[in-house]
Structure formats: C-alpha cells, structure tokens
Design an enzyme around this catalytic site. Structure first.
Site, PDB file in Angstrom:
ATOM      1  CE  LYS A  86      -3.756  -2.268   2.555  1.00  0.00           C
ATOM      2  NZ  LYS A  86      -4.524  -2.233   3.819  1.00  0.00           N
ATOM      3  CE1 TYR A  90      -9.295  -2.655   0.315  1.00  0.00           C
ATOM      4  CE2 TYR A  90      -8.663  -0.779  -1.028  1.00  0.00           C
ATOM      5  CZ  TYR A  90      -8.327  -1.820  -0.188  1.00  0.00           C
ATOM      6  OH  TYR A  90      -7.008  -2.030   0.160  1.00  0.00           O
ATOM      7  CG  PHE A 100     -13.645   1.376   7.186  1.00  0.00           C
ATOM      8  CD1 PHE A 100     -13.126   0.806   6.035  1.00  0.00           C
ATOM      9  CD2 PHE A 100     -14.486   0.612   7.984  1.00  0.00           C
ATOM     10  CE1 PHE A 100     -13.424  -0.503   5.683  1.00  0.00           C
ATOM     11  CE2 PHE A 100     -14.789  -0.697   7.643  1.00  0.00           C
ATOM     12  CZ  PHE A 100     -14.258  -1.257   6.484  1.00  0.00           C
ATOM     13  NE  ARG A 126      -5.772 -12.772   4.747  1.00  0.00           N
ATOM     14  CZ  ARG A 126      -6.341 -11.587   4.891  1.00  0.00           C
ATOM     15  NH1 ARG A 126      -6.135 -10.651   3.997  1.00  0.00           N
ATOM     16  NH2 ARG A 126      -7.132 -11.335   5.898  1.00  0.00           N
ATOM     17  CB  THR A 154      -6.519  -6.249   9.861  1.00  0.00           C
ATOM     18  OG1 THR A 154      -6.943  -7.291   8.975  1.00  0.00           O
ATOM     19  CG2 THR A 154      -6.841  -4.911   9.239  1.00  0.00           C
ATOM     20  NE  ARG A 172      -1.641  -5.967   7.248  1.00  0.00           N
ATOM     21  CZ  ARG A 172      -2.703  -6.591   6.793  1.00  0.00           C
ATOM     22  NH1 ARG A 172      -3.244  -7.600   7.465  1.00  0.00           N
ATOM     23  NH2 ARG A 172      -3.240  -6.229   5.650  1.00  0.00           N
ATOM     24  CG  ASN A 205      -3.139  -2.651   7.149  1.00  0.00           C
ATOM     25  OD1 ASN A 205      -2.990  -2.269   5.996  1.00  0.00           O
ATOM     26  ND2 ASN A 205      -4.207  -3.304   7.541  1.00  0.00           N
ATOM     27  CG  HIS A 220      -5.283  -6.036  -0.166  1.00  0.00           C
ATOM     28  ND1 HIS A 220      -6.442  -6.111   0.559  1.00  0.00           N
ATOM     29  CD2 HIS A 220      -5.444  -6.822  -1.259  1.00  0.00           C
ATOM     30  CE1 HIS A 220      -7.287  -6.924  -0.078  1.00  0.00           C
ATOM     31  NE2 HIS A 220      -6.703  -7.361  -1.179  1.00  0.00           N
ATOM     32  CD  GLU A 262      -8.588  -8.938  -3.491  1.00  0.00           C
ATOM     33  OE1 GLU A 262      -9.203  -8.391  -2.559  1.00  0.00           O
ATOM     34  OE2 GLU A 262      -7.569  -9.633  -3.298  1.00  0.00           O
TER      35      GLU A 262
END
Length: 151
Positions: free
Chosen positions: A11, A51, A59, A87, A93, A104, A114, A117, A128
């Site tokens: 990100k 998203y 948010f 993951r 998260t 993270r 964070n 993704h 995606e």
C-alpha cells in the site's frame, strides 16, 4: 499440491517508507513465485471496485482516499496454498495484534497504515487479480528453484 495464485499489494504507506523490497523479498525467500507485478497509482474507480464490499461502511471514504493517495506495488504471487501462506506472513490487520516476524508485526503500528493487502480466499484472489491485471500480464514459467522448494 494445491498451487494457487493470490493478489498482494504494498500500500502507499509501504511504498513511501521504502519497504517494497523488504516485503517482496520475504515472499520470494519463502518460495512464492512472482507471476505479475506493476507499480501504479490506483484510479478511484478501480479502488471502488476493489473495495466494493466495504461501500457504506464508516471507513470506506477514507480507505478509498488512502489507497489512491500514492503509488502501490501490485502483484500476483503463485505457490502451494499461496493465499493462506501470504495471509499468515502478513499478520493480523491491526499491526499491534500481529506477531513479530509478520510484515505488519515487524513494520506496522496502526490499522489505517498496515502496509499490505492480500486476498483472503482463492475466490477473492481471482476477482482482485482480474481488477488489476489482464490475463496476458500473468507470466507462466517454470522456475528451477521449485525443485528445491516442493516435494
């Protein structure tokens, strides 16, 4: 062996902090194979598609603003159970709840920044990947190192 593809994105905060190389190298050292990658600023419409499941949540607007605020490193990785493996490597998260050794847990401080993704299921990965990459941008190839990674 369940070889699958997953979508990952460093990100804007990860890019701005100069962590793309550190993050990508963790996945490569694990044994995952890069099959597509691009450095881009996400257009607002693409971010809204990506998203879409969060539309209407409190948010959502700030998420769209954040993810379009600067460049990201979008990629498709491939490997055995790639979604679950990635993951696990990313961590929870909320970086404050992420274990040391996760991306993270090692580099993040707050949920809103964070760093990364990753798809949460093979179905999400397929959706995606199709948002960010054309089929011809996925490069199939045999990697000789796989003989030393997989049985």
């Amino acid at each position: 062996m369940a070889i699958e593809q997953t979508y990952l994105m460093v990100k804007p905060d990860g890019v701005q902090r100069g962590l793309c190389g550190d993050i990508l190298s963790r996945f490569e050292r694990k044994g995952l194979k890069i099959v597509a990658m691009k450095f881009m600023v996400i257009p607002k419409g693409t971010a809204e598609d990506h998203y879409g499941e969060h539309k209407g949540k409190g948010f959502y607007d700030s998420l769209i603003s954040y993810i379009t605020s600067g460049p990201v490193l979008a990629m498709v990785l491939e490997g055995e159970n790639a979604v679950a493996v990635c993951r696990g490597m990313m961590g929870k998260t909320n970086p404050q709840e992420s274990a040391p050794g996760t991306i993270r847990g090692d580099f993040g401080m707050v949920t809103g920044m964070n760093l990364i993704h990753g798809s949460d299921s093979p179905q999400s990965a397929a959706r995606e990947i199709s948002i960010f990459f054309k089929p011809e941008e996925l490069i199939p190839y045999r990697r000789t190192a796989d003989d030393w990674i997989y049985e």
